[in-house]
Write a protein that holds these residues in place. Structure first.
Motif, PDB file in Angstrom:
ATOM      1  N   ALA A  55       0.253  28.570  48.605  1.00 30.02           N
ATOM      2  CA  ALA A  55       0.173  27.130  48.884  1.00 30.02           C
ATOM      3  C   ALA A  55      -1.291  26.714  48.841  1.00 30.02           C
ATOM      4  CB  ALA A  55       0.771  26.830  50.255  1.00 30.02           C
ATOM      5  N   LEU A  56      -1.563  25.589  48.182  1.00 29.56           N
ATOM      6  CA  LEU A  56      -2.941  25.124  47.991  1.00 29.56           C
ATOM      7  C   LEU A  56      -3.039  23.659  48.397  1.00 29.56           C
ATOM      8  CD1 LEU A  56      -3.439  26.705  44.445  1.00 29.56           C
ATOM      9  CD2 LEU A  56      -4.158  27.681  46.630  1.00 29.56           C
ATOM     10  N   ASN A  57      -4.257  23.107  48.279  1.00 33.24           N
ATOM     11  CA  ASN A  57      -4.398  21.700  48.682  1.00 33.24           C
ATOM     12  C   ASN A  57      -4.104  20.727  47.545  1.00 33.24           C
ATOM     13  OD1 ASN A  57      -6.686  22.036  47.202  1.00 33.24           O
ATOM     14  ND2 ASN A  57      -8.118  21.526  48.830  1.00 33.24           N
ATOM     15  N   SER A  58      -3.782  21.227  46.343  1.00 31.54           N
ATOM     16  CA  SER A  58      -3.346  20.341  45.249  1.00 31.54           C
ATOM     17  C   SER A  58      -2.763  21.164  44.107  1.00 31.54           C
ATOM     18  CB  SER A  58      -4.522  19.505  44.718  1.00 31.54           C
ATOM     19  OG  SER A  58      -5.407  20.319  43.985  1.00 31.54           O
ATOM     20  N   CYS A  59      -2.060  20.461  43.244  1.00 28.77           N
ATOM     21  CA  CYS A  59      -1.575  21.079  42.003  1.00 28.77           C
ATOM     22  C   CYS A  59      -2.755  21.347  41.075  1.00 28.77           C
ATOM     23  CB  CYS A  59      -0.579  20.116  41.351  1.00 28.77           C
ATOM     24  SG  CYS A  59      -0.033  20.567  39.720  1.00 28.77           S
ATOM     25  N   THR A  60      -3.733  20.442  41.108  1.00 30.30           N
ATOM     26  CA  THR A  60      -4.930  20.604  40.269  1.00 30.30           C
ATOM     27  C   THR A  60      -5.579  21.957  40.563  1.00 30.30           C
ATOM     28  OG1 THR A  60      -5.267  18.223  40.414  1.00 30.30           O
ATOM     29  CG2 THR A  60      -7.133  19.525  39.668  1.00 30.30           C
ATOM     30  N   ALA A  61      -5.715  22.284  41.859  1.00 30.31           N
ATOM     31  CA  ALA A  61      -6.301  23.570  42.243  1.00 30.31           C
ATOM     32  C   ALA A  61      -5.457  24.712  41.680  1.00 30.31           C
ATOM     33  CB  ALA A  61      -6.391  23.674  43.760  1.00 30.31           C
ATOM     34  N   GLY A  62      -4.135  24.549  41.714  1.00 28.94           N
ATOM     35  CA  GLY A  62      -3.239  25.588  41.198  1.00 28.94           C
ATOM     36  C   GLY A  62      -3.428  25.813  39.708  1.00 28.94           C
ATOM     37  N   LEU A  63      -3.578  24.713  38.961  1.00 32.23           N
ATOM     38  CA  LEU A  63      -3.778  24.833  37.510  1.00 32.23           C
ATOM     39  C   LEU A  63      -5.124  25.511  37.216  1.00 32.23           C
ATOM     40  CD1 LEU A  63      -2.535  21.274  36.435  1.00 32.23           C
ATOM     41  CD2 LEU A  63      -1.343  23.440  36.034  1.00 32.23           C
ATOM     42  N   PHE A  64      -6.152  25.085  37.947  1.00 30.93           N
ATOM     43  CA  PHE A  64      -7.495  25.627  37.726  1.00 30.93           C
ATOM     44  C   PHE A  64      -7.535  27.123  38.045  1.00 30.93           C
ATOM     45  CE2 PHE A  64     -11.872  26.163  39.707  1.00 30.93           C
ATOM     46  CZ  PHE A  64     -12.511  26.371  38.496  1.00 30.93           C
ATOM     47  N   LEU A  65      -7.061  27.485  39.238  1.00 33.73           N
ATOM     48  CA  LEU A  65      -7.079  28.901  39.615  1.00 33.73           C
ATOM     49  C   LEU A  65      -6.119  29.699  38.733  1.00 33.73           C
ATOM     50  CD1 LEU A  65      -7.269  28.740  43.534  1.00 33.73           C
ATOM     51  CD2 LEU A  65      -9.123  28.763  41.853  1.00 33.73           C
ATOM     52  N   GLY A  66      -5.052  29.049  38.299  1.00 36.56           N
ATOM     53  CA  GLY A  66      -4.111  29.704  37.380  1.00 36.56           C
ATOM     54  C   GLY A  66      -4.814  30.085  36.074  1.00 36.56           C
ATOM     55  N   LEU A  67      -5.615  29.187  35.550  1.00 36.32           N
ATOM     56  CA  LEU A  67      -6.369  29.492  34.322  1.00 36.32           C
ATOM     57  C   LEU A  67      -7.338  30.643  34.574  1.00 36.32           C
ATOM     58  CD1 LEU A  67      -7.157  25.840  33.152  1.00 36.32           C
ATOM     59  CD2 LEU A  67      -5.800  27.490  31.854  1.00 36.32           C
ATOM     60  N   LEU A  68      -8.054  30.580  35.710  1.00 36.34           N
ATOM     61  CA  LEU A  68      -9.011  31.656  36.017  1.00 36.34           C
ATOM     62  C   LEU A  68      -8.292  32.993  36.145  1.00 36.34           C
ATOM     63  CD1 LEU A  68     -11.453  30.059  38.641  1.00 36.34           C
ATOM     64  CD2 LEU A  68     -11.731  30.216  36.167  1.00 36.34           C
ATOM     65  N   SER A  69      -7.107  32.964  36.773  1.00 38.33           N
ATOM     66  CA  SER A  69      -6.362  34.221  36.975  1.00 38.33           C
ATOM     67  C   SER A  69      -5.950  34.853  35.647  1.00 38.33           C
ATOM     68  CB  SER A  69      -5.127  33.990  37.851  1.00 38.33           C
ATOM     69  OG  SER A  69      -4.088  33.388  37.089  1.00 38.33           O
ATOM     70  N   GLN A  70      -5.867  34.028  34.608  1.00 41.23           N
ATOM     71  CA  GLN A  70      -5.477  34.547  33.290  1.00 41.23           C
ATOM     72  C   GLN A  70      -6.713  34.866  32.436  1.00 41.23           C
ATOM     73  OE1 GLN A  70      -1.997  35.094  32.683  1.00 41.23           O
ATOM     74  NE2 GLN A  70      -2.196  34.649  34.867  1.00 41.23           N
ATOM     75  N   GLY A  71      -7.881  34.787  33.057  1.00 39.47           N
ATOM     76  CA  GLY A  71      -9.120  35.158  32.362  1.00 39.47           C
ATOM     77  C   GLY A  71      -9.630  34.100  31.394  1.00 39.47           C
ATOM     78  N   ILE A  72      -9.175  32.858  31.540  1.00 35.21           N
ATOM     79  CA  ILE A  72      -9.622  31.790  30.629  1.00 35.21           C
ATOM     80  C   ILE A  72     -11.049  31.375  31.009  1.00 35.21           C
ATOM     81  CG2 ILE A  72      -9.121  29.471  29.705  1.00 35.21           C
ATOM     82  CD1 ILE A  72      -6.808  31.566  29.283  1.00 35.21           C
ATOM     83  N   GLY A  73     -11.904  31.221  30.027  1.00 38.26           N
ATOM     84  CA  GLY A  73     -13.296  30.854  30.307  1.00 38.26           C
ATOM     85  C   GLY A  73     -13.987  30.329  29.063  1.00 38.26           C
ATOM     86  N   PRO A  74     -15.323  30.291  29.089  1.00 39.26           N
ATOM     87  CA  PRO A  74     -16.093  29.743  27.963  1.00 39.26           C
ATOM     88  C   PRO A  74     -15.667  30.368  26.627  1.00 39.26           C
ATOM     89  CG  PRO A  74     -17.542  30.274  29.794  1.00 39.26           C
ATOM     90  CD  PRO A  74     -16.182  30.761  30.185  1.00 39.26           C
ATOM     91  N   HIS A  75     -15.679  29.568  25.598  1.00 35.07           N
ATOM     92  CA  HIS A  75     -15.318  29.937  24.211  1.00 35.07           C
ATOM     93  C   HIS A  75     -13.805  29.992  23.971  1.00 35.07           C
ATOM     94  CE1 HIS A  75     -19.539  30.764  24.122  1.00 35.07           C
ATOM     95  NE2 HIS A  75     -19.414  31.788  24.938  1.00 35.07           N
ATOM     96  N   ASP A  76     -13.006  29.799  25.023  1.00 38.29           N
ATOM     97  CA  ASP A  76     -11.547  29.793  24.834  1.00 38.29           C
ATOM     98  C   ASP A  76     -11.055  28.365  24.609  1.00 38.29           C
ATOM     99  OD1 ASP A  76     -11.503  32.493  25.333  1.00 38.29           O
ATOM    100  OD2 ASP A  76     -11.033  32.250  27.472  1.00 38.29           O
TER     101      ASP A  76
END
Ligand SMILES: Cc1ncc(COP(=O)(O)O)c(C=O)c1O
Length: 379
Positions: A55-76
């Protein structure tokens, strides 16, 4: 004419939500704690078997951390529909990756699977399908494409609490799914979100990232069993949910099915009663549309969209527009130069009319009568 203003959305709260919030305040444990864990557990049970949730303080946070958890970053690159709220694309930029905007289907305004496949290039690492208005995206096709190109699927289910695709609730089709409990959503806490996955490690990573990268659950250190000592293991953020929001969420979750059924009942009245020249977005027997939003489309020749919204406002009916496509915003114009003919046409015609479970049948009839009168030129 009615005296009070009918908003396009209103949370369905009763004494139970007020009591639940008051109980937390009385307890003295306000931040993340057992109530939040209980909300996560109940939410997982609601979705079915084998889920994990943070549980988080927003869906936006979930999407952002979700991307990070999948290793998404610069150049992607990450493919997102242009027909969405800005959160879906901003989170991609926050990771350093580039959002690639994609057009939508005429019928549902969900991401167009053929346009999606054409948007995939060498740098593409993920797709964020948005279940717009509470109608599910074509998840079988999207998951097939993702598998073929080895892409992560992060579902934006901000509108999709209780939505089902071919008999299965939204939550487990992609690698992870983020829900929103924002004030106008069909499960409302004020602010809040939940990210779910079938992969326990993904959720553990997201949980850690949501609280500064601390190596254990934040609330442990305030309990008798806990210790004051903790270690920071990575660069985390501050996106945790507190107990007041979780307590409200638990009450809302318990009545979600009932609220969604009332939404569908109202949608049925609209579909039957509104002027036949009005077009609706797709619904079907095989999917469960939760009608988080009720979107109508009116040809410009009948009445321009903005004039229609103005005339309904004069009659004390609130409307909204979901969405201004991302490529039409000054900031995203700099990022995407492609053409999006389906989204552009829909933008000129789309209006969200009031739909929330607390509407009485008289409220619904008032909207139907007034929309129909305005279309007949009686405004
Ligand atoms: C499609 C979509 N995605 C994401 C969000 C962000 O949700 P939240 O406000 O919980 O961060 C919204 C909110 O309106 C939305 O409509």
């Amino acid at each position: 004419m009615r005296k009070d203003f009918l908003p396009f959305a209103r949370p369905c709260f009763s004494q139970a939500e007020i009591e639940a919030a008051a109980e937390v305040i009385r307890s003295g444990h306000l931040t993340t704690g057992p109530k939040v864990t209980e909300f996560e557990e109940r939410f997982c049970e609601y979705l079915g078997e084998g889920f994990h949730a943070a549980a988080l303080n927003s869906c936006t946070a979930g999407l952002f951390l979700g991307l990070l958890s999948q290793g998404i970053g610069p150049h992607d690159e990450v493919v997102v529909p242009t027909w969405t709220f800005v959160a879906t694309a901003h989170v991609v930029l926050w990771t350093g990756a580039r959002p690639v905007l994609c057009d939508v289907e005429e019928s549902s305004l969900n991401i167009d699977v053929r346009a999606l496949e054409k948007s995939i290039g060498k740098k593409t690492k993920a797709i964020i399908p948005v279940h717009f208005a509470g109608y599910p995206c074509a998840m079988n096709e999207i998951c097939r494409i993702a598998k073929k190109h080895k892409l992560a699927v992060i579902e934006d289910a901000a509108h999709a609490c209780g939505t089902a695709y071919k008999g299965k609730k939204i939550g487990g089709f992609g690698d992870l799914t983020a829900f929103s409990f924002y004030a106008t959503k069909n499960l409302a806490c004020g602010e809040g979100g939940m990210v779910v996955s079938r992969n326990r490690k993904t959720i553990e990573k997201i949980r850690k990232l949501s609280y500064f990268g601390i190596n254990k659950r934040a609330f442990d250190r305030y309990t008798q069993k806990g210790s004051w000592y903790y270690e920071i293991e990575e660069l985390g953020y501050k996106y945790n949910m507190d107990s007041i929001h979780a307590a409200i969420g638990l009450v809302q979750l318990a009545k979600l099915e009932e609220m969604n059924l009332r939404r569908r009942e109202i949608a049925g009245m609209y579909r039957r009663g509104l002027d036949k020249r009005i077009r609706f977005t797709e619904d079907s027997q095989e999917n469960f549309h939760n009608y988080h939003l009720f979107l109508i489309r009116i040809d410009k020749e009948i009445i321009p969209r903005d004039e229609f919204v103005g005339k309904l406002k004069e009659r004390n009916i609130g409307c909204s527009v979901h969405f201004i496509p991302l490529h039409r915003h000054p900031f995203y114009k700099k990022i995407s130069k492609k053409k999006f003919p389906v989204a552009d046409k829909a933008y000129g015609e789309a209006v969200s009319i009031p739909l929330f479970p607390g509407m009485s049948d008289q409220d619904v009839e008032y909207v139907i009568d007034n929309v129909n009168q305005v279309l007949k030129g009686g405004g």
